[in-house]
Design a protein around this motif. Structure first.
Motif, short mmCIF file in Angstrom:
data_model
loop_
_atom_site.label_atom_id
_atom_site.label_comp_id
_atom_site.label_asym_id
_atom_site.label_seq_id
_atom_site.Cartn_x
_atom_site.Cartn_y
_atom_site.Cartn_z
N THR A 135 0.82 -1.21 0.00
CA THR A 135 0.00 0.00 0.00
C THR A 135 0.85 1.26 0.00
O THR A 135 0.32 2.37 0.03
CB THR A 135 -0.95 0.03 1.21
OG1 THR A 135 -0.18 0.13 2.42
CG2 THR A 135 -1.82 -1.22 1.26
N ASN A 136 2.17 1.09 -0.07
CA ASN A 136 3.10 2.22 -0.10
C ASN A 136 3.87 2.18 -1.41
O ASN A 136 4.83 1.43 -1.55
CB ASN A 136 4.06 2.14 1.08
CG ASN A 136 5.00 3.32 1.16
OD1 ASN A 136 5.36 3.91 0.14
ND2 ASN A 136 5.43 3.68 2.36
N PRO A 137 3.45 2.97 -2.41
CA PRO A 137 4.11 2.92 -3.72
C PRO A 137 5.61 3.17 -3.67
O PRO A 137 6.37 2.54 -4.42
CB PRO A 137 3.39 4.02 -4.52
CG PRO A 137 2.06 4.15 -3.86
CD PRO A 137 2.32 3.90 -2.39
N ASP A 138 6.06 4.06 -2.80
CA ASP A 138 7.48 4.34 -2.70
C ASP A 138 8.26 3.12 -2.22
O ASP A 138 9.35 2.82 -2.72
CB ASP A 138 7.74 5.52 -1.75
CG ASP A 138 7.22 6.84 -2.31
OD1 ASP A 138 7.08 6.94 -3.55
OD2 ASP A 138 6.97 7.76 -1.52
N ALA A 139 7.69 2.39 -1.25
CA ALA A 139 8.34 1.19 -0.75
C ALA A 139 8.41 0.11 -1.82
O ALA A 139 9.44 -0.57 -1.98
CB ALA A 139 7.60 0.66 0.48
N VAL A 140 7.34 -0.03 -2.57
CA VAL A 140 7.34 -1.03 -3.64
C VAL A 140 8.40 -0.70 -4.68
O VAL A 140 9.18 -1.58 -5.10
CB VAL A 140 5.95 -1.11 -4.31
CG1 VAL A 140 5.99 -2.08 -5.50
CG2 VAL A 140 4.89 -1.57 -3.31
N GLU A 141 8.47 0.55 -5.09
CA GLU A 141 9.46 0.94 -6.10
C GLU A 141 10.88 0.78 -5.58
O GLU A 141 11.76 0.29 -6.29
CB GLU A 141 9.22 2.38 -6.53
CG GLU A 141 7.96 2.58 -7.34
CD GLU A 141 7.94 1.70 -8.58
OE1 GLU A 141 8.85 1.84 -9.43
OE2 GLU A 141 7.03 0.87 -8.70
N ARG A 142 11.11 1.16 -4.33
CA ARG A 142 12.46 1.07 -3.78
C ARG A 142 12.93 -0.38 -3.66
O ARG A 142 14.03 -0.73 -4.09
CB ARG A 142 12.49 1.74 -2.41
CG ARG A 142 13.89 1.75 -1.78
CD ARG A 142 13.89 2.40 -0.42
NE ARG A 142 13.26 1.57 0.62
CZ ARG A 142 12.06 1.79 1.11
NH1 ARG A 142 11.32 2.81 0.69
NH2 ARG A 142 11.57 1.00 2.05
N ILE A 143 12.07 -1.22 -3.11
CA ILE A 143 12.49 -2.60 -2.85
C ILE A 143 12.54 -3.43 -4.11
O ILE A 143 13.54 -4.13 -4.39
CB ILE A 143 11.56 -3.22 -1.79
CG1 ILE A 143 11.75 -2.51 -0.46
CG2 ILE A 143 11.84 -4.72 -1.63
CD1 ILE A 143 10.72 -2.82 0.58
N LEU A 144 11.51 -3.35 -4.93
CA LEU A 144 11.54 -4.14 -6.17
C LEU A 144 12.57 -3.60 -7.15
O LEU A 144 13.11 -4.35 -7.96
CB LEU A 144 10.16 -4.17 -6.81
CG LEU A 144 9.12 -5.06 -6.13
CD1 LEU A 144 7.82 -5.09 -6.92
CD2 LEU A 144 9.64 -6.48 -5.95
N GLY A 145 12.85 -2.31 -7.05
CA GLY A 145 13.88 -1.74 -7.91
C GLY A 145 15.26 -2.29 -7.63
O GLY A 145 16.15 -2.23 -8.50
N GLN A 146 15.45 -2.87 -6.45
CA GLN A 146 16.74 -3.46 -6.09
C GLN A 146 16.83 -4.96 -6.42
O GLN A 146 17.89 -5.55 -6.30
CB GLN A 146 16.98 -3.26 -4.59
CG GLN A 146 17.07 -1.81 -4.16
CD GLN A 146 17.08 -1.63 -2.65
OE1 GLN A 146 16.95 -2.59 -1.90
NE2 GLN A 146 17.22 -0.39 -2.20
#
Length: 221
Positions: A41-52
């Motif tokens: 539910t936190n788009p920033d967290a999804v982008e940060r973690i999956l981006g790695q």
């Protein structure tokens, strides 16, 4: 299948899927909110973690979801809906998986068969709805089915051997469902996980964009 990414790996079904795949010799990377901060539910967290995360993976399974959010139980009638409960259901069960699927093309194998599976629910089937009720949860699961269908079409353009499906795991005895089991038959998470993986292993690219239950039978949209 050699390498898999499991989203929601700390949940009842997610843990069982990780264990089953590991037992079958698959290299598994599991991500979860409690273990890695992957809050869907936190788009920033999804982008940060999956981006790695670095692929490619032969399978990505989104096993996260919620029947109750912030203590709001499934509605018995349309008269019982609230705007906040509906928004919360969509955030967890539709928007969250969609944010994961944004990364699917980058993370999936391109040169061989690769599967993306999102756990949905039979109650999200519009054609199979004969009882009413559970409005927000039903609607959110119907929405994620549309998201999966759209992703399947787009993935097929660049990943010719890709398979993107919604899966209904059946009624699984977890903390997610314990208040709602009643007299309904249920299976333990380990059995549900084995069933789901068996279905995934039997899929071909011709099945992409479809909705299947734990036994591999098609579920109507």
């Amino acid at each position: 299948m050699e390498k898999a990414l499991i989203i929601g790996a700390s949940g009842g079904i997610g843990q069982a899927v990780v264990a089953e795949l590991t037992a079958r010799g698959v290299a598994v990377q599991g991500l979860s909110r409690s273990g890695d901060g992957l809050n869907l539910t936190n788009p920033d967290a999804v982008e940060r973690i999956l981006g790695q995360v670095e692929g490619p993976f032969d399978a990505i399974l989104v096993t996260s979801g919620a029947l109750e959010v912030a203590g709001a139980a499934p509605e018995k009638s349309i008269k019982s809906i609230t705007a906040q409960a509906m928004v919360d259901q969509f955030a967890v069960n539709a928007v969250g998986p969609a944010l994961v699927l944004r990364h699917a093309a980058r993370l999936l194998s391109r040169d061989r068969r690769a599967v993306v599976a999102v756990l949905s629910a039979r109650v999200g089937s519009i054609g199979d709805n004969r009882l009413g009720g559970w409005v927000s949860y039903r609607a959110a699961k119907a929405a994620v089915n549309q998201i999966v269908r759209t992703t399947a079409i787009e993935l097929a353009r660049t990943h010719k051997q890709s398979i993107c499906v919604s899966l209904h795991p059946g009624t699984v005895a977890t903390a997610f469902t314990e208040k709602y089991l009643g007299r309904h038959p249920s299976v333990p998470p380990a059995e549900a996980a084995a069933n789901l993986i068996n279905v995934i292993e039997g899929l071909t690219p011709e099945h992409t964009g479809q909705f299947f239950d734990w036994a591999g039978k098609a579920v109507p949209w």
